[in-house]
Scaffold this motif. Structure first.
Motif, PDB file in Angstrom:
ATOM      1  N   ALA A  13       0.838  -1.135  -0.086  1.00  0.00           N
ATOM      2  CA  ALA A  13      -0.647   0.228  -0.433  1.00  0.00           C
ATOM      3  C   ALA A  13       1.358   1.320  -0.200  1.00  0.00           C
ATOM      4  CB  ALA A  13      -0.775  -0.248   1.308  1.00  0.00           C
ATOM      5  N   HIS A  14       2.140   1.534   0.865  1.00  0.00           N
ATOM      6  CA  HIS A  14       2.763   2.578   0.798  1.00  0.00           C
ATOM      7  C   HIS A  14       3.118   2.307  -0.537  1.00  0.00           C
ATOM      8  CE1 HIS A  14       5.197   5.359   2.207  1.00  0.00           C
ATOM      9  NE2 HIS A  14       6.510   5.149   1.930  1.00  0.00           N
ATOM     10  N   PHE A  15       3.939   1.404  -1.046  1.00  0.00           N
ATOM     11  CA  PHE A  15       4.895   1.879  -2.112  1.00  0.00           C
ATOM     12  C   PHE A  15       3.632   2.484  -3.274  1.00  0.00           C
ATOM     13  CE2 PHE A  15       8.280  -0.763  -0.176  1.00  0.00           C
ATOM     14  CZ  PHE A  15       9.210  -0.496  -1.213  1.00  0.00           C
ATOM     15  N   ALA A  16       2.684   1.663  -3.245  1.00  0.00           N
ATOM     16  CA  ALA A  16       1.323   2.338  -4.586  1.00  0.00           C
ATOM     17  C   ALA A  16       1.716   3.305  -3.970  1.00  0.00           C
ATOM     18  CB  ALA A  16       0.133   1.432  -4.519  1.00  0.00           C
ATOM     19  N   LYS A  17       1.101   4.588  -2.938  1.00  0.00           N
ATOM     20  CA  LYS A  17       1.145   5.410  -2.934  1.00  0.00           C
ATOM     21  C   LYS A  17       1.958   6.437  -3.295  1.00  0.00           C
ATOM     22  CE  LYS A  17      -1.037   6.855   1.044  1.00  0.00           C
ATOM     23  NZ  LYS A  17      -1.314   6.865   2.682  1.00  0.00           N
ATOM     24  N   VAL A  18       3.747   5.900  -3.017  1.00  0.00           N
ATOM     25  CA  VAL A  18       4.894   6.808  -3.484  1.00  0.00           C
ATOM     26  C   VAL A  18       5.077   6.524  -5.199  1.00  0.00           C
ATOM     27  CG1 VAL A  18       7.487   6.145  -3.552  1.00  0.00           C
ATOM     28  CG2 VAL A  18       6.080   5.800  -1.386  1.00  0.00           C
ATOM     29  N   GLY A  19       4.161   5.342  -5.613  1.00  0.00           N
ATOM     30  CA  GLY A  19       4.203   5.499  -6.380  1.00  0.00           C
ATOM     31  C   GLY A  19       2.890   5.953  -7.642  1.00  0.00           C
ATOM     32  N   GLY A  20       1.975   6.570  -6.931  1.00  0.00           N
ATOM     33  CA  GLY A  20       1.052   6.911  -7.581  1.00  0.00           C
ATOM     34  C   GLY A  20      -0.565   6.787  -8.449  1.00  0.00           C
ATOM     35  N   ILE A  21       0.488   5.207  -7.927  1.00  0.00           N
ATOM     36  CA  ILE A  21      -1.174   4.070  -8.557  1.00  0.00           C
ATOM     37  C   ILE A  21      -1.589   3.652  -7.054  1.00  0.00           C
ATOM     38  CG2 ILE A  21       0.384   3.430 -10.580  1.00  0.00           C
ATOM     39  CD1 ILE A  21       1.180   0.869  -9.399  1.00  0.00           C
ATOM     40  N   SER A  22      -3.144   2.459  -7.612  1.00  0.00           N
ATOM     41  CA  SER A  22      -3.341   1.818  -6.634  1.00  0.00           C
ATOM     42  C   SER A  22      -2.887   1.010  -5.721  1.00  0.00           C
ATOM     43  CB  SER A  22      -5.056   1.727  -6.861  1.00  0.00           C
ATOM     44  OG  SER A  22      -5.038   0.694  -7.427  1.00  0.00           O
ATOM     45  N   THR A  23      -3.490   0.619  -4.348  1.00  0.00           N
ATOM     46  CA  THR A  23      -3.125  -0.471  -4.028  1.00  0.00           C
ATOM     47  C   THR A  23      -3.292  -2.233  -4.438  1.00  0.00           C
ATOM     48  OG1 THR A  23      -2.904   0.411  -1.586  1.00  0.00           O
ATOM     49  CG2 THR A  23      -2.920  -1.946  -1.917  1.00  0.00           C
ATOM     50  N   ALA A  77       2.803   1.387   6.776  1.00  0.00           N
ATOM     51  CA  ALA A  77       3.251   3.307   6.285  1.00  0.00           C
ATOM     52  C   ALA A  77       2.326   4.267   6.449  1.00  0.00           C
ATOM     53  CB  ALA A  77       2.418   2.547   4.349  1.00  0.00           C
ATOM     54  N   PRO A  78       3.569   4.747   6.891  1.00  0.00           N
ATOM     55  CA  PRO A  78       3.207   6.613   7.550  1.00  0.00           C
ATOM     56  C   PRO A  78       2.232   7.311   5.831  1.00  0.00           C
ATOM     57  CG  PRO A  78       4.895   6.652   7.061  1.00  0.00           C
ATOM     58  CD  PRO A  78       4.353   5.083   6.917  1.00  0.00           C
ATOM     59  N   THR A  79       1.288   7.837   6.001  1.00  0.00           N
ATOM     60  CA  THR A  79       1.206   9.006   5.399  1.00  0.00           C
ATOM     61  C   THR A  79       2.243   9.668   4.814  1.00  0.00           C
ATOM     62  OG1 THR A  79      -1.361   9.086   6.417  1.00  0.00           O
ATOM     63  CG2 THR A  79      -1.206  10.800   4.457  1.00  0.00           C
ATOM     64  N   ILE A  80       2.474  10.349   3.663  1.00  0.00           N
ATOM     65  CA  ILE A  80       3.073  11.160   3.430  1.00  0.00           C
ATOM     66  C   ILE A  80       2.619  12.308   2.723  1.00  0.00           C
ATOM     67  CG2 ILE A  80       4.709  11.224   1.164  1.00  0.00           C
ATOM     68  CD1 ILE A  80       4.330   8.540   0.142  1.00  0.00           C
ATOM     69  N   GLU A  81       2.814  13.647   4.200  1.00  0.00           N
ATOM     70  CA  GLU A  81       2.468  14.913   3.578  1.00  0.00           C
ATOM     71  C   GLU A  81       3.098  15.663   2.773  1.00  0.00           C
ATOM     72  OE1 GLU A  81       0.275  15.792   5.885  1.00  0.00           O
ATOM     73  OE2 GLU A  81      -0.111  13.850   7.190  1.00  0.00           O
ATOM     74  N   GLY A  82       2.562  16.395   2.207  1.00  0.00           N
ATOM     75  CA  GLY A  82       3.012  17.731   0.932  1.00  0.00           C
ATOM     76  C   GLY A  82       3.125  17.158   0.259  1.00  0.00           C
ATOM     77  N   GLN A  83       3.024  16.143   0.065  1.00  0.00           N
ATOM     78  CA  GLN A  83       3.850  15.414  -1.643  1.00  0.00           C
ATOM     79  C   GLN A  83       2.305  14.584  -2.685  1.00  0.00           C
ATOM     80  OE1 GLN A  83       6.546  16.004  -2.808  1.00  0.00           O
ATOM     81  NE2 GLN A  83       7.076  17.173  -1.555  1.00  0.00           N
ATOM     82  N   SER A  84       2.954  14.948  -3.907  1.00  0.00           N
ATOM     83  CA  SER A  84       1.971  14.007  -4.171  1.00  0.00           C
ATOM     84  C   SER A  84       2.514  13.798  -5.561  1.00  0.00           C
ATOM     85  CB  SER A  84       0.595  15.516  -4.632  1.00  0.00           C
ATOM     86  OG  SER A  84       1.351  16.199  -5.993  1.00  0.00           O
ATOM     87  N   CYS A  85       2.449  12.719  -6.312  1.00  0.00           N
ATOM     88  CA  CYS A  85       2.417  12.162  -7.926  1.00  0.00           C
ATOM     89  C   CYS A  85       1.338  11.679  -8.650  1.00  0.00           C
ATOM     90  CB  CYS A  85       3.263  10.687  -6.819  1.00  0.00           C
ATOM     91  SG  CYS A  85       4.297   9.942  -8.601  1.00  0.00           S
ATOM     92  N   THR A  86       1.842  12.244  -9.853  1.00  0.00           N
ATOM     93  CA  THR A  86       0.569  12.365 -10.634  1.00  0.00           C
ATOM     94  C   THR A  86       0.608  10.791 -11.120  1.00  0.00           C
ATOM     95  OG1 THR A  86       1.173  14.001 -12.100  1.00  0.00           O
ATOM     96  CG2 THR A  86      -0.090  12.395 -13.132  1.00  0.00           C
ATOM     97  N   THR A  87      -0.449   9.857 -11.124  1.00  0.00           N
ATOM     98  CA  THR A  87      -0.933   8.542 -11.633  1.00  0.00           C
ATOM     99  C   THR A  87       0.256   7.834 -12.785  1.00  0.00           C
ATOM    100  OG1 THR A  87      -2.700   8.382 -10.236  1.00  0.00           O
ATOM    101  CG2 THR A  87      -2.503   6.560 -11.988  1.00  0.00           C
ATOM    102  N   VAL A  88       0.709   7.090 -12.708  1.00  0.00           N
ATOM    103  CA  VAL A  88       1.551   6.735 -13.991  1.00  0.00           C
ATOM    104  C   VAL A  88       1.029   5.749 -14.363  1.00  0.00           C
ATOM    105  CG1 VAL A  88       3.672   7.064 -12.798  1.00  0.00           C
ATOM    106  CG2 VAL A  88       2.869   4.710 -12.296  1.00  0.00           C
TER     107      VAL A  88
END
Length: 221
Positions: free
Chosen positions: A136-146, A210-221
């Motif tokens: 779930a955390h890697f999905a958030k980092v990568g800008g995609i769904s779990t 995984a903690p929440t990533i504050e203040g960062q966004s990643c366009t879905t790839v």
């Protein structure tokens, strides 16, 4: 394959920035810029070749409908910053990606690189590091769904026949290619020639939440 410490101790020098990581050196390791350059050159070569050819590329679930706005280097830096994986994971992910492309006969392009990279790094972190984040955390980092990263993970694993083990000899060979990229950049003042690369698991309980990533966004790839 041994642990990150064993790989670093046996194989690597400071050109990749793997030895200095965790020893008070700030900023992303050199391997990120070198890997990004190699991947960018490979994509440029492949896309020119595909454009000039009547043969269509093999389309996989890693392909998007359009290229993401985020560059390869920006994406690699983001993964490193928020996954906190060891720098060696990016070398191992590079090896995994090569295995995937060889077995599927797909080409590395701007449409599939980002999904392949986030999936490869996630698998490398699970296999190599002592602890890390869940899907779930890697999905958030990568800008995609779990859901999507779970599907990508399984497709990746079955495509490479679950061959996650990497010998020290193979690891060194890919490190050498990246080191040669550093030499080439230094020789030509940072301009990268366009040429191709020479190479053609589910959530684990030990991985921390995984903690929440504050203040960062990643366009879905």
């Amino acid at each position: 394959m041994g642990t990150t410490q064993e790989l670093n101790g046996k194989a690597l020098n400071s050109k990749l920035g793997l030895l200095e990581h965790g020893n008070g050196v700030s900023g992303p390791p050199k391997v990120l810029s070198l890997l990004s350059s190699v991947l960018e050159r490979t994509i440029q070569k492949n896309e020119r070749s595909l454009k000039a050819s009547t043969k269509k590329d093999v389309v996989t679930i890693f392909h998007g409908s359009r290229a993401p706005a985020m560059t390869i280097r920006q994406y690699a830096d983001r993964i490193f910053k928020y996954s906190t994986c060891s720098p060696s994971c990016f070398v191992v992910a590079y090896i995994y990606m090569d295995r995937f492309l060889q077995t599927t006969n797909a080409h590395l392009t701007s449409l599939n690189l980002h999904r392949l990279l986030i999936t490869g790094v996630m698998l490398a972190a699970k296999f190599l590091d002592d602890e890390g984040y869940n899907n779930a955390h890697f999905a958030k980092v990568g800008g995609i769904s779990t859901k999507e990263i779970n599907e990508l993970e399984m497709k990746f694993l079955f495509s490479i026949d679950f061959r996650l083990h990497v010998t020290l000899e193979t690891f060194n060979k890919y490190c050498l290619e990246l080191e040669e990229e550093a030499t080439a950049k230094s020789r030509i003042g940072g301009s990268i020639p366009v040429s191709g690369s020479r190479h053609g698991r589910q959530n684990n309980d030990k991985f921390k939440r995984a903690p929440t990533i504050e203040g960062q966004s990643c366009t879905t790839v």
